[in-house]
Write a protein that holds these residues in place. Sequence first.
Motif, PDB file in Angstrom:
ATOM      1  N   GLU A 184     -16.100   8.599   3.831  1.00 37.38           N
ATOM      2  CA  GLU A 184     -16.302   7.209   4.262  1.00 37.38           C
ATOM      3  C   GLU A 184     -16.190   6.250   3.083  1.00 37.38           C
ATOM      4  OE1 GLU A 184     -19.981   7.295   6.440  1.00 37.38           O
ATOM      5  OE2 GLU A 184     -18.966   7.980   8.267  1.00 37.38           O
ATOM      6  N   GLN A 185     -16.740   6.640   1.937  1.00 37.38           N
ATOM      7  CA  GLN A 185     -16.609   5.799   0.738  1.00 37.38           C
ATOM      8  C   GLN A 185     -15.150   5.679   0.325  1.00 37.38           C
ATOM      9  OE1 GLN A 185     -19.190   7.859  -1.979  1.00 37.38           O
ATOM     10  NE2 GLN A 185     -21.017   6.754  -1.315  1.00 37.38           N
TER      11      GLN A 185
ATOM     12  N   LEU B 293      -9.991   2.709  -0.050  1.00 44.33           N
ATOM     13  CA  LEU B 293      -8.567   2.620   0.285  1.00 44.33           C
ATOM     14  C   LEU B 293      -8.258   1.355   1.078  1.00 44.33           C
ATOM     15  CD1 LEU B 293      -7.965   6.355   1.204  1.00 44.33           C
ATOM     16  CD2 LEU B 293      -6.957   5.130  -0.752  1.00 44.33           C
ATOM     17  N   VAL B 294      -9.127   1.008   2.010  1.00 46.07           N
ATOM     18  CA  VAL B 294      -8.939  -0.224   2.786  1.00 46.07           C
ATOM     19  C   VAL B 294      -8.983  -1.431   1.853  1.00 46.07           C
ATOM     20  CG1 VAL B 294     -10.012  -1.730   4.519  1.00 46.07           C
ATOM     21  CG2 VAL B 294      -9.720   0.721   4.981  1.00 46.07           C
TER      22      VAL B 294
ATOM     23  N   LEU C  57      -1.251   4.425  -0.318  1.00 46.04           N
ATOM     24  CA  LEU C  57      -2.617   4.149   0.152  1.00 46.04           C
ATOM     25  C   LEU C  57      -2.721   4.398   1.655  1.00 46.04           C
ATOM     26  CD1 LEU C  57      -3.366   0.855  -1.816  1.00 46.04           C
ATOM     27  CD2 LEU C  57      -4.421   3.094  -2.199  1.00 46.04           C
ATOM     28  N   GLU C  58      -1.714   3.959   2.414  1.00 42.06           N
ATOM     29  CA  GLU C  58      -1.724   4.151   3.863  1.00 42.06           C
ATOM     30  C   GLU C  58      -1.707   5.633   4.218  1.00 42.06           C
ATOM     31  OE1 GLU C  58       1.719   1.892   4.940  1.00 42.06           O
ATOM     32  OE2 GLU C  58       0.657  -0.021   4.760  1.00 42.06           O
TER      33      GLU C  58
ATOM     34  N   HIS D   3      -4.728   7.589   6.097  1.00 45.79           N
ATOM     35  CA  HIS D   3      -4.484   8.349   7.321  1.00 45.79           C
ATOM     36  C   HIS D   3      -5.104   9.742   7.210  1.00 45.79           C
ATOM     37  CE1 HIS D   3      -2.438   9.657  10.940  1.00 45.79           C
ATOM     38  NE2 HIS D   3      -1.960  10.688  10.276  1.00 45.79           N
ATOM     39  N   GLU D   4      -4.912  10.403   6.070  1.00 44.82           N
ATOM     40  CA  GLU D   4      -5.469  11.743   5.855  1.00 44.82           C
ATOM     41  C   GLU D   4      -6.998  11.714   5.852  1.00 44.82           C
ATOM     42  OE1 GLU D   4      -3.763  14.595   5.879  1.00 44.82           O
ATOM     43  OE2 GLU D   4      -1.992  13.364   6.268  1.00 44.82           O
ATOM     44  N   VAL D   5      -7.586  10.690   5.260  1.00 41.51           N
ATOM     45  CA  VAL D   5      -9.048  10.557   5.241  1.00 41.51           C
ATOM     46  C   VAL D   5      -9.572  10.368   6.668  1.00 41.51           C
ATOM     47  CG1 VAL D   5     -10.935   9.013   4.539  1.00 41.51           C
ATOM     48  CG2 VAL D   5      -9.230   9.769   2.862  1.00 41.51           C
ATOM     49  N   LEU D   6      -8.907   9.526   7.446  1.00 39.20           N
ATOM     50  CA  LEU D   6      -9.337   9.303   8.834  1.00 39.20           C
ATOM     51  C   LEU D   6      -9.225  10.580   9.665  1.00 39.20           C
ATOM     52  CD1 LEU D   6      -7.774   5.770   9.444  1.00 39.20           C
ATOM     53  CD2 LEU D   6     -10.193   6.329   9.082  1.00 39.20           C
TER      54      LEU D   6
END
Length: 133
Positions: free
Chosen positions: A18-19, A24-25, A72-73, A77-80
């Motif tokens: 989440e961090q 990234l956002v 970054l995108e 995507h991988e983090v989500l």
Amino acid sequence: MSMTSDREWLETIRKRLEQRREELVRQHQQGLRFLAAEGQSQADEGTVASHPADAASDVTMAEYQQTVLRTLEEELHEVLLALDRIAEGRYGICVDCGRPIERERLEAVPWAARCIADQERFEKELERQRRSS
């Protein structure tokens, strides 16, 4: 390892993800603002750069920033997807072979979706596809 410590470990990983998502956002939004400011700056200066080197520099910087944004995108995507796997109870299971992913790998790359062997195969296939296109 006990169930409690497994849950604590997973909660720690979820918080790290989440961090990372938030970071990234934030970086993506900064990159978009940079591109918008560059575009406005070029519009204010006119469409023709005063010197060919300036025009080349502007194009190179814009291309670089777009590459950074794409990277970054992709990571976001991988983090989500990793956060989804946690929510669905599938975190830490290789998406290709179904075996557990090594804990050390998940600690190093919390968004990892594949075990090391399958990740290496995946990357080789991507490279093969890039070369053939």
